[in-house]
Design a protein around this motif. Structure first.
Motif, short mmCIF file in Angstrom:
data_model
loop_
_atom_site.label_atom_id
_atom_site.label_comp_id
_atom_site.label_asym_id
_atom_site.label_seq_id
_atom_site.Cartn_x
_atom_site.Cartn_y
_atom_site.Cartn_z
N HIS A 78 0.82 -1.22 0.00
CA HIS A 78 0.00 0.00 0.00
C HIS A 78 0.86 1.27 0.00
O HIS A 78 0.32 2.37 -0.14
CB HIS A 78 -0.96 -0.02 1.19
CG HIS A 78 -1.99 -1.09 1.08
ND1 HIS A 78 -3.12 -0.96 0.33
CD2 HIS A 78 -2.03 -2.36 1.61
CE1 HIS A 78 -3.84 -2.08 0.40
NE2 HIS A 78 -3.20 -2.93 1.16
N GLN A 79 2.17 1.09 0.14
CA GLN A 79 3.12 2.20 -0.04
C GLN A 79 4.01 1.91 -1.25
O GLN A 79 5.10 2.45 -1.35
CB GLN A 79 3.99 2.38 1.21
CG GLN A 79 3.25 2.87 2.44
CD GLN A 79 2.45 1.76 3.12
OE1 GLN A 79 2.84 0.61 3.12
NE2 GLN A 79 1.32 2.12 3.71
N ARG A 80 3.52 1.07 -2.15
CA ARG A 80 4.26 0.62 -3.33
C ARG A 80 5.66 0.13 -2.94
O ARG A 80 6.63 0.32 -3.63
CB ARG A 80 4.35 1.73 -4.39
CG ARG A 80 2.98 2.16 -4.92
CD ARG A 80 3.05 2.75 -6.30
NE ARG A 80 3.95 3.88 -6.37
CZ ARG A 80 4.25 4.53 -7.49
NH1 ARG A 80 3.70 4.15 -8.63
NH2 ARG A 80 5.06 5.57 -7.48
N ASN A 81 5.69 -0.56 -1.78
CA ASN A 81 6.90 -1.22 -1.29
C ASN A 81 8.07 -0.26 -1.07
O ASN A 81 9.23 -0.61 -1.26
CB ASN A 81 7.30 -2.36 -2.22
CG ASN A 81 6.20 -3.40 -2.35
OD1 ASN A 81 5.58 -3.78 -1.36
ND2 ASN A 81 5.90 -3.81 -3.57
N ALA A 82 7.73 0.97 -0.65
CA ALA A 82 8.76 1.94 -0.31
C ALA A 82 9.59 1.42 0.86
O ALA A 82 9.09 0.74 1.75
CB ALA A 82 8.12 3.28 0.06
N GLU A 141 14.01 0.22 8.55
CA GLU A 141 13.80 -1.14 9.04
C GLU A 141 13.69 -2.16 7.91
O GLU A 141 13.95 -3.35 8.12
CB GLU A 141 12.54 -1.18 9.91
CG GLU A 141 12.63 -0.36 11.19
CD GLU A 141 12.35 1.12 10.98
OE1 GLU A 141 12.47 1.89 11.96
OE2 GLU A 141 12.03 1.52 9.83
N SER A 142 13.28 -1.71 6.72
CA SER A 142 13.22 -2.61 5.57
C SER A 142 14.60 -3.15 5.23
O SER A 142 14.77 -4.34 4.92
CB SER A 142 12.64 -1.90 4.35
OG SER A 142 11.36 -1.37 4.60
N ALA A 169 8.97 1.71 -4.86
CA ALA A 169 8.85 3.15 -5.12
C ALA A 169 10.02 3.94 -4.57
O ALA A 169 10.01 5.16 -4.61
CB ALA A 169 7.55 3.67 -4.52
N GLY A 170 11.04 3.26 -4.03
CA GLY A 170 12.22 3.95 -3.50
C GLY A 170 12.16 4.10 -2.00
O GLY A 170 11.46 3.37 -1.29
N GLY A 192 13.96 5.31 -7.89
CA GLY A 192 14.93 5.79 -6.93
C GLY A 192 15.77 4.69 -6.34
O GLY A 192 16.45 3.92 -7.03
N LEU A 193 15.74 4.58 -5.02
CA LEU A 193 16.51 3.58 -4.31
C LEU A 193 16.09 2.17 -4.71
O LEU A 193 16.89 1.22 -4.62
CB LEU A 193 16.37 3.79 -2.81
CG LEU A 193 17.34 3.09 -1.86
CD1 LEU A 193 18.79 3.31 -2.27
CD2 LEU A 193 17.11 3.55 -0.44
#
Length: 254
Positions: free
Chosen positions: A27-31, A35-36, A66-67, A114-115
């Motif tokens: 739901h955050q486009r896997n930003a 901690e990720s 999404a970075g 991005g990242l």
């Protein structure tokens, strides 16, 4: 809805001896949060400990990444480089990813931004759906590229094409990315993970010692230059974040 407090930030979904790491904030486009990267580092440790024959990195629910998470921000800790603490953490984990002794494959659906693009390019191979895209909108956000992206794009594309992508921040299609040598293979939408798993399965039949030594040779060609680049990237990322914070503060009182 995936809840960061309940759902794992990186979800394991291994198949036939191949480790699959799914970025799991759909739901955050896997930003990616700080901690990720910690969770991904733990997965990478387990890939080696468990004797997995390969690793596929993908995003949950049809979008790769999404970075960096703009809401959580890149700051972490209290030292002089704390404004870009997540950048330093990401650098370390990407080095860990590149050093894995088994083949690593990024499976791109939707987009790698991005990242997230840095993460994809740190894998050995990149399989991409033909409707996916890549983008590096750092300048538009008043920050600098991180995760080694400026170095990697310049090395692979040359100064002028890398400058166009990084300064303009425009989208790059999967087809164009393959033409430029940034993507290993383009497949139909929805097929990236399956194709990445099939490729990892093929590579799993190769002699593991030969695979590891070949990866060491490839990594040695870039490791010294990238190690020298990382401190400058971190320092400039810190300065950019401090400038951005100062500008927001001035705007609040204007």
């Amino acid at each position: 809805m995936a809840d960061d407090a309940v759902e794992p930030l990186i979800r394991r979904d291994d198949r036939n001896g191949i480790a699959v790491a799914l970025l799991n904030r759909p739901h955050q486009r896997n930003a990616l949060r700080y901690e990720s990267w910690t969770a991904l580092a733990a997965v990478l440790d387990d890939v080696v400990a468990a004797g997995s024959r390969g690793l596929v990195v993908a995003g949950a629910d049809g979008f790769f990444c999404a970075g960096g998470d703009l809401k959580s921000g890149p700051a972490y800790g209290s030292g002089p480089l704390a404004p870009a603490g997540r950048v330093e953490h990401a650098q370390r984990v990407l080095e860990q990813l590149r050093a894995l002794p088994v083949p690593t494959i990024a499976a791109i659906e939707g987009g790698a931004v991005g990242l997230g693009w840095s993460l994809a390019l740190s894998c050995d191979l990149v399989v991409c759906a033909d409707d996916a895209f890549f983008a590096a909108p750092f300048v538009a956000r008043a920050v600098v590229p991180d995760g080694g992206l400026a170095w990697r794009l310049t090395q692979q594309l040359g100064r002028h094409r890398a400058s166009s992508l990084l300064l303009r921040g425009s989208r790059l299609s999967a087809v164009d990315a393959e033409r430029m040598g940034l993507v290993t293979e383009v497949v139909e939408p929805g097929a990236a993970v399956a194709r990445a798993l099939a490729t990892a399965g093929e590579l799993a039949h190769a002699d593991p010692g030969a695979v590891e030594m070949t990866k060491r040779l490839i990594n040695s060609a870039e490791s010294a230059q990238l190690a020298a680049f990382h401190p400058l990237e971190l320092a400039l990322a810190t300065v950019a974040q401090q400038r951005s914070g100062a500008a927001q503060g001035r705007a609040a009182f204007s």
